[in-house]
Design an enzyme around this catalytic site. Structure first.
Site, short mmCIF file in Angstrom:
data_model
loop_
_atom_site.label_atom_id
_atom_site.label_comp_id
_atom_site.label_asym_id
_atom_site.label_seq_id
_atom_site.Cartn_x
_atom_site.Cartn_y
_atom_site.Cartn_z
N LYS A 219 42.63 43.92 38.24
CA LYS A 219 42.55 42.94 39.32
C LYS A 219 41.77 43.56 40.49
CE LYS A 219 46.57 40.29 37.95
NZ LYS A 219 47.80 39.59 38.35
N GLY B 49 47.55 35.84 37.24
CA GLY B 49 48.89 35.36 37.55
C GLY B 49 49.79 36.46 38.09
N SER C 239 52.23 39.25 38.33
CA SER C 239 52.60 40.14 37.22
C SER C 239 52.79 41.59 37.68
CB SER C 239 51.52 40.09 36.14
OG SER C 239 50.23 40.29 36.71
N LYS D 218 43.35 38.33 46.64
CA LYS D 218 44.77 38.35 47.02
C LYS D 218 45.19 39.76 47.44
CE LYS D 218 46.19 40.17 42.89
NZ LYS D 218 47.12 41.28 42.57
N GLU E 172 43.91 48.38 45.31
CA GLU E 172 42.63 47.76 44.98
C GLU E 172 42.01 47.03 46.16
OE1 GLU E 172 40.72 47.93 42.41
OE2 GLU E 172 41.84 48.07 40.53
#
Length: 332
Positions: free
Chosen positions: A110, A140, A142, A195, A285
Site C-alpha cells: 500500500k 481494504g 486490513s 490514506k 509508507e
C-alpha cells in the site's frame, strides 16, 4: 491461472507478509517464502513462527519452502505476492534474471514506488513487462495484527479482469477473511497510498490535542479529497464509500495499529520527523507517499489541503501547529 495448482511465493518478511502467509496457508498446501537473512530463516524453522513479527502466529514449517534468493523464488513460483515497503521494491527486484512477464502478481503493497512515482502495477508493467491483467491488488481495511488474531476482515482484490480478480481472491479468503472484487486497480492503489498520508495528518492533529469532533471533520474532508484526486487521475465510475476506499481510510486513521497515525502523533507532540522515525523503528509508507502524491498532483492541480498540510510539515519544515491552524481555515 489455476489457483489450486499454482505455486504461491511471498516476497517480504514483515507483519503484513506474515499475515498474508497465514491467509494463503488456509487455501494451499505449501507456499514459498523469501527472507533476506538466513539467520531469520533458521530461527523461524526452530521456533515455528516469524521471530521478528506476529510471533503469536504459529506455522507448520514443513508447509513452507524458505528462500533467501529472489531469483530462485521467482523461478519456482507461479503467483508472486509482494509484501515489502514500496521504497525497497526496486532494490529487491534489481538484478533479476528470471522473466516476470509470464508470472502473476498479487500486490499487498500500500505504497508508491517513489523514484518515479509509479504505482506497483505501473512499475511491474514498465520495467518487467508484466501485463496489467496479471496483477491483482489487495485493498481494504486490513491490519496484520487483526488478521493474526483471526478477527473478521473484509478485503477487496482488484484486477482489470474481474474473473481473474475472483481467482486471486480465492487465495486469501477464509472463515475470517471475506473478499470482494473490483476492476479499479488505479483507484484502489491510489487511495491505499493517500490514506497513509491522511493518517499522518490525523495523527498530527491528535498529537496537537485536537479532539474527536475535529478528527471527524478532517476525515470527512479527506475522503472528498481522495475522490477528487482519483477521479482526476483515473476517471471511472466508482463509489468512494466502498470499504476498499473509505474503509481502508478509516481503519488507518483511527486504529491503534496504524504506523502512519503514530508517526503523525509523534510529530504533533513535537518530535522532528527524523526522531519520530527513530522512535518508531518501523516504516510508515505515508512519509514517502506524501512527496510522490505532491509531485503527481503538479500535473492535475487537485485541491488537496490535508495532503498538502502533511507535505509542508514532512518536507518543507513547516511547524506542525501553524500548518494545522492554516488547514482548519480550509475545512468545512
Amino acid at each position: 491461472m489455476n489457483i489450486k495448482t499454482s505455486t504461491a511465493g511471498i516476497i517480504g518478511s514483515g507483519s503484513w507478509a506474515t499475515a498474508i502467509a497465514k491467509m494463503l496457508l488456509e487455501n494451499v498446501g505449501q507456499i514459498n517464502w523469501f527472507f533476506r537473512k538466513t539467520e531469520t530463516i533458521e530461527s523461524f524453522k526452530e521456533l515455528g513462527y516469524n521471530p521478528r513479527y506476529l510471533q503469536s502466529v504459529e506455522f507448520e514449517t514443513e508447509r513452507i519452502n524458505f528462500y533467501n534468493d529472489v531469483d530462485e523464488i521467482v523461478h519456482d513460483s507461479d503467483i508472486i505476492v509482494l509484501a515489502v515497503p514500496s521504497a525497497f521494491l526496486p532494490e529487491i527486484l534489481s538484478g533479476l534474471k528470471s522473466d516476470l512477464s509470464t508470472k502473476y502478481f498479487l500486490s499487498g503493497i500500500k505504497g508508491i514506488v517513489t523514484h518515479e512515482n509509479l504505482l506497483v502495477v505501473e512499475y511491474l508493467n514498465k520495467y518487467f513487462n508484466v501485463p496489467y491483467e496479471n496483477v491483482g491488488v489487495i485493498a481494504g481495511p486490513s491490519h496484520a495484527e487483526e488478521v493474526a488474531l483471526e478477527k473478521l476482515s473484509y478485503l477487496t482484490v482488484a484486477n482489470i479482469d474481474e474473473p481473474k480478480a475472483a481467482r486471486f481472491a480465492r487465495l486469501i479468503e477464509s472463515s475470517y477473511i471475506f473478499t470482494s472484487t473490483s476492476d479499479d486497480i488505479w483507484g484502489t492503489e491510489y487511495t491505499s497510498v493517500m490514506k497513509n498520508i491522511i493518517a499522518i495528518g490525523a495523527g498530527i492533529a491528535h498529537g496537537l490535542r485536537y479532539g474527536d469532533n475535529f478528527q471527524a471533520v478532517l476525515v470527512s474532508n479527506a475522503i472528498r479529497e481522495m475522490k477528487r484526486f482519483v477521479d482526476a487521475v483515473h476517471p471511472i465510475t466508482r463509489d468512494i464509500k466502498d470499504s476498499a476506499y473509505l474503509g481502508d481510510l478509516l481503519v488507518t486513521v483511527y486504529s491503534q495499529f496504524s504506523r502512519n497515525r503514530l508517526l503523525g502523533t509523534l510529530i504533533g507532540r513535537g518530535y522532528s520527523v527524523r526522531n519520530a522515525f527513530l522512535d518508531m523503528n518501523m516504516v510508515a509508507e505515508g512519509y514517502y507517499a506524501s512527496k510522490s502524491i505532491h509531485e503527481i498532483n503538479q500535473n492535475y492541480n487537485v485541491d488537496m489541503p490535508v495532503c498538502e498540510m502533511v507535505h509542508s510539515i514532512l518536507y518543507e519544515n513547516q511547524q506542525a501547529k501553524k500548518a494545522m491552524i492554516r488547514l482548519t481555515e480550509k475545512l468545512s
